[in-house]
Design an enzyme around this catalytic site. Structure first.
Site, PDB file in Angstrom:
ATOM      1  N   ASN A  75       3.141  -2.051  -2.431  1.00  0.00           N
ATOM      2  CA  ASN A  75       2.319  -0.847  -2.335  1.00  0.00           C
ATOM      3  C   ASN A  75       2.109  -0.289  -3.738  1.00  0.00           C
ATOM      4  O   ASN A  75       3.053   0.127  -4.405  1.00  0.00           O
ATOM      5  CB  ASN A  75       2.991   0.220  -1.459  1.00  0.00           C
ATOM      6  CG  ASN A  75       2.087   1.424  -1.268  1.00  0.00           C
ATOM      7  OD1 ASN A  75       0.942   1.294  -0.831  1.00  0.00           O
ATOM      8  ND2 ASN A  75       2.568   2.606  -1.627  1.00  0.00           N
ATOM      9  N   GLU A  76       0.873  -0.381  -4.206  1.00  0.00           N
ATOM     10  CA  GLU A  76       0.516   0.047  -5.563  1.00  0.00           C
ATOM     11  C   GLU A  76       1.421  -0.607  -6.613  1.00  0.00           C
ATOM     12  O   GLU A  76       1.960   0.061  -7.493  1.00  0.00           O
ATOM     13  CB  GLU A  76       0.564   1.571  -5.675  1.00  0.00           C
ATOM     14  CG  GLU A  76      -0.360   2.284  -4.698  1.00  0.00           C
ATOM     15  CD  GLU A  76      -0.411   3.796  -4.922  1.00  0.00           C
ATOM     16  OE1 GLU A  76       0.565   4.344  -5.461  1.00  0.00           O
ATOM     17  OE2 GLU A  76      -1.428   4.409  -4.566  1.00  0.00           O
ATOM     18  N   PRO A  77       1.617  -1.939  -6.543  1.00  0.00           N
ATOM     19  CA  PRO A  77       2.550  -2.597  -7.477  1.00  0.00           C
ATOM     20  C   PRO A  77       2.097  -2.562  -8.932  1.00  0.00           C
ATOM     21  O   PRO A  77       2.926  -2.738  -9.839  1.00  0.00           O
ATOM     22  CB  PRO A  77       2.613  -4.031  -6.950  1.00  0.00           C
ATOM     23  CG  PRO A  77       1.304  -4.230  -6.245  1.00  0.00           C
ATOM     24  CD  PRO A  77       0.986  -2.903  -5.624  1.00  0.00           C
TER      25      PRO A  77
END
Length: 484
Positions: free
Chosen positions: A124-126
């Site tokens: 998630n949003e890396p």
């Protein structure tokens, strides 16, 4: 010409006209986060989703309780893989196979009997800049290995792999969509990711936050962010922008085109408006934003660069407030919920099902109607220090500038901190001690817009990460000093 043939031609002409004059309506879902000390039980959450005709939900992990509760609900589900797992999934195909077996195969069903999983969100949003690149090199490899595991499990044609990306993965130094591009430090990785997504017909999932854009950009007005017709528009290469959402969306469209993927499908993984903890974070403003957004989506007008082609899916952020979310970005981070932590609607939302007045969670199990407040009959010289200790663990985000409890008196501040700690610790008598300064009362101390909550019946209890302790202490000292 035969009458039946004329009728068929007329119908085909009408269908063709309809298809050419209107775009696909974006399906509106919701994010279900569980970073809470006492989360609403999953069966109650699923009841809440169903009673409000919410047909899609996005999870941030693969919590078995949530998945079991979603079984048979006919709700389409996105299952999340935390960033912390990307390294192992990148390095081991076996780890990916095990994850798919444990978190997908055992629950999956494309009928009404199991869980209708349609996406796996790898991370998630890396690529978030605040992460300093620590996950960048693992994302694509992890996605490929999960895809391989899906193929081995005969699920590759039923479940798609996506990677939700924050809006800071793309940028425009001029602020104009026509100059959009992916960040140079991740451009090569993004092209690898886009190649993978394109090969498997997966959408690019972007998390968009007009609220943060407004806070960080002095050139963006509140009216422009809230879809106000009176807001000053922005022109870019003969395209006119009337709201912040279209501006950000088309910056991504240009970025995709520049990278060589002009036609890639886009889904919005997160978008919302907080209701507390900062200036302009209120339920009334959130309602205006959500109405503007959903009206814009239902109009099927798309954006200047993709007219009549809105995002295929959009997930509102978030379903419920989460009192343990990181507040490094701001205290508002714990107040994104359309519903309060206990499932009570803050404002109406149209999810595209004709239902605008939301249905609250029913038969919620609360703790007893008791609160912990400051005992004014005691020596109060150590009261502020005790409140600091309480807020280092509990949630005091509503007490700071812009929050619903910011205008409390000094004793009120202390009582709010005490009660937050007391509820988080299941109303144990010793959690309202504070060196004799705490007093348990059955009289609700809530005032005006400031709610002194009563906790939920649950055994879950957790604490804030230690890295936030100093941050909390500094904020609380500032809040208390303002009331002295």
């Amino acid at each position: 010409m035969a009458p039946n043939l004329r009728l068929i031609q007329a119908l085909l002409l009408a269908i063709s006209s309809l298809c050419s004059s209107s775009g696909v309506v974006a399906v509106v879902g919701v994010n279900w986060g569980t970073t809470a000390s006492h989360p609403l039980p999953p069966p109650k959450v699923v009841e809440l989703l169903k009673s409000n005709n919410i047909t899609k939900v996005k999870l941030f992990d693969a919590d078995p309780n949530a998945l079991q509760s979603l079984s048979g609900s006919n709700i389409y589900v996105t299952v999340g893989i935390p960033n912390s797992m990307l390294r192992s999934l990148n390095s081991s195909k076996k780890a990916a196979e095990t994850w798919v077996h444990d978190n997908l195969t055992r629950y999956f069903s494309d009928s009404q009997t199991g869980v209708r999983i349609e996406y796996i969100a790898v991370g998630n949003e890396p690529f978030l800049q605040d992460y300093g690149g620590q996950f960048d090199q693992f994302v694509v490899g992890a996605a490929i290995n999960i895809q391989t595991a899906l193929t081995a499990a005969n699920l590759a044609n039923k479940v798609r792999v996506v990677v939700p990306c924050s809006s800071d993965t793309f940028a425009s130094e001029s602020g104009l969509p026509s100059k959009g591009h992916f960040r140079p430090d991740i451009n090569k990785t993004m092209i690898e990711l886009l190649t993978f997504l394109n090969k498997h017909r997966s959408p690019f999932v972007a998390n968009i936050s007009p609220f943060l854009t407004y806070r960080q950009n002095k050139n963006i007005t509140l009216g422009f962010t809230l879809f106000k017709e009176s807001a000053h528009s922005l022109n870019d290469s003969h395209k006119t922008y009337h709201n912040s959402f279209d501006l950000t969306y088309d910056t991504l469209v240009t970025s995709l085109s520049t990278a060589g993927f002009p036609e890639m499908e886009i889904a919005v993984g997160q978008i919302g408006w907080p209701t507390d903890g900062a200036a302009n974070a209120t339920s009334s403003i959130a309602e205006i934003f959500m109405k503007g957004l959903t009206d814009h989506l239902h109009a099927k007008s798309g954006t200047p660069l993709r007219p009549r082609n809105p995002p295929t899916e959009i997930y509102l952020f978030s379903l419920l407030d989460e009192d343990q979310r990181s507040i490094v970005t701001g205290n508002f981070e714990r107040h994104w919920g359309i519903f309060t932590f206990d499932g009570q609607a803050k404002y109406p939302v149209d999810f595209g099902q004709g239902l605008k007045t939301l249905v609250n969670a029913q038969n919620v199990d609360y703790l007893a109607s008791k609160w912990c407040v400051l005992n004014n009959n005691m020596d109060l010289s150590n009261a502020s220090a005790s409140a600091l200790d309480a807020c280092s663990v509990a949630d005091c985000s509503a007490m700071f500038p812009g929050g619903s409890c910011f205008n409390l008196t000094w004793p009120g501040n202390i009582s709010y901190a005490f009660n937050s700690y007391y509820q988080q610790h299941d109303q144990r008598a010793d959690s309202c001690n504070f060196g004799g300064l705490g007093l348990i009362t059955k009289v609700d101390p809530s005032m005006e817009n400031c709610r002194f909550s009563v906790g939920l019946q649950t055994s879950v209890s957790c604490t804030l990460h230690g890295s936030f302790l100093v941050y909390w202490i500094l904020l609380l000292r500032a809040a208390i000093s303002l009331c002295l």
